[in-house]
Design an enzyme around this catalytic site. Sequence first.
Site, PDB file in Angstrom:
ATOM      1  CB  THR A 185       8.989   8.786  -0.546  1.00 36.90           C
ATOM      2  OG1 THR A 185       9.508  10.042  -0.149  1.00 36.90           O
ATOM      3  CG2 THR A 185       9.068   7.808   0.611  1.00 36.90           C
ATOM      4  CB  ILE A 198       6.106  12.637  -2.556  1.00 38.69           C
ATOM      5  CG1 ILE A 198       7.370  12.271  -1.753  1.00 38.69           C
ATOM      6  CG2 ILE A 198       5.269  13.669  -1.814  1.00 38.69           C
ATOM      7  CD1 ILE A 198       8.402  13.386  -1.702  1.00 38.69           C
ATOM      8  N   GLY A 199       6.109  10.730  -5.046  1.00 40.49           N
ATOM      9  CA  GLY A 199       6.752   9.852  -6.019  1.00 40.49           C
ATOM     10  C   GLY A 199       8.187   9.497  -5.673  1.00 40.49           C
ATOM     11  CE  LYS A 211      -3.841  -2.120   2.490  1.00 37.71           C
ATOM     12  NZ  LYS A 211      -3.179  -3.345   2.988  1.00 37.71           N
TER      13      LYS A 211
HETATM   14  P1  5BU Z   1      -8.236 -11.243   6.889  1.00 40.29           P
HETATM   15  O1  5BU Z   1      -7.505 -12.087   7.845  1.00 40.29           O
HETATM   16  O2  5BU Z   1      -8.947 -12.048   5.787  1.00 40.29           O
HETATM   17  O3  5BU Z   1      -9.140 -10.237   7.531  1.00 40.29           O
HETATM   18  O4  5BU Z   1      -7.069 -10.425   6.152  1.00 40.29           O
HETATM   19  C1  5BU Z   1      -7.335  -9.464   5.191  1.00 40.29           C
HETATM   20  C2  5BU Z   1      -6.074  -9.024   4.510  1.00 40.29           C
HETATM   21  O5  5BU Z   1      -6.395  -8.103   3.465  1.00 40.29           O
HETATM   22  C3  5BU Z   1      -5.078  -8.329   5.406  1.00 40.29           C
HETATM   23  O6  5BU Z   1      -3.776  -8.646   4.932  1.00 40.29           O
HETATM   24  C4  5BU Z   1      -5.344  -6.857   5.189  1.00 40.29           C
HETATM   25  O7  5BU Z   1      -4.175  -6.098   5.344  1.00 40.29           O
HETATM   26  C5  5BU Z   1      -5.815  -6.830   3.772  1.00 40.29           C
HETATM   27  N1  5BU Z   1      -6.805  -5.769   3.454  1.00 40.29           N
HETATM   28  C6  5BU Z   1      -8.056  -5.728   4.014  1.00 40.29           C
HETATM   29  O8  5BU Z   1      -8.421  -6.561   4.835  1.00 40.29           O
HETATM   30  N2  5BU Z   1      -8.937  -4.735   3.662  1.00 40.29           N
HETATM   31  C7  5BU Z   1      -8.626  -3.793   2.756  1.00 40.29           C
HETATM   32  O9  5BU Z   1      -9.444  -2.918   2.448  1.00 40.29           O
HETATM   33  C8  5BU Z   1      -7.334  -3.876   2.172  1.00 40.29           C
HETATM   34  C9  5BU Z   1      -6.456  -4.858   2.531  1.00 40.29           C
HETATM   35 BR1  5BU Z   1      -6.868  -2.647   0.884  1.00 40.29          BR
END
Ligand code: 5BU
Length: 278
Positions: A102, A99-100, A95
Amino acid sequence: MSSASGQTYSARASKHSNALVKRLFDIAELKKTNVTVSADVTSTMELLELADCLGPHIAVIKTHVDIVSDFSNDTVVGLKRLAEKHNFLIFEDRKFIDIGNTVQKQYHGGALRISEWAHIINCSILPGGGIVEALAQVASSNDFHHGPERGLLILAEMTSKGSLATGAYTTASVDYAREYKDFVIGFISTRALTEVQSDVTSATEGEDFVVFTTGVNLSSKGDKLGQQYQTPKSAIERGADFIIAGRGIYAASDPVEAVKRYQKEGWDAYLGRVARTE
Ligand code: 5BU
């Protein structure tokens, strides 16, 4: 729901211009799975063991390598070897949101060197379009031709309660995806987004962004920290092409038996969706 959603993975693979997306759809069709496992474990051994035993049933493994306490080159070598052995792609859920200048360093440098091993990454477009341009530059740089084919998912929605990734933010995600469609392969969202109405862009003929949906669980509605779940069937019916499940699989008493259930439910829902569109 977008017209692409009603087509088979193989039909979409045959028409898609992006080699990574073609490969993703080919894997789904060959292995009969649209499951991405979110392997949120905290040691290299657990991660590689999970990848090996779940490998035959998944299309993609999603990692958060910054939670792996003993992350090293062995983690990467092991993951790459298992991705080849079981034919799945690697998605690092880093995720990016900065800024670009970084995010370029975070994508290709540091301790994680994500561009060398992750096929798929994601970013928020909160910083504006520069983030997508910056990540695309790294992915297409001559310095990285030895790495995997790479693509970006734009984080267009989130599953957590009170998420602010809605409305104008989600619409802008679609706009940026269209603007950078060579590198952006799709979205993290809870539904298909191609019918989102935008004043800035409109869908081009044959537009086909891949939808990955997190927050998928067969036996829970959510957790105590705001996560909200839907079932594999509901996710696919709303337009998910790939369902992402974490604890529902890796925290089950038998993760292999669990992944098979998600695989079956996800695949049956996909077959139903395609059949309804025929
Ligand atoms: P879970 O154990 O099924 O709840 O894990 C969900 C994964 O998906 C977890 O690694 C989160 O960081 C990731 N995730 C999420 O749950 N919801 C989102 O909106 C996003 C990522 Br973007």
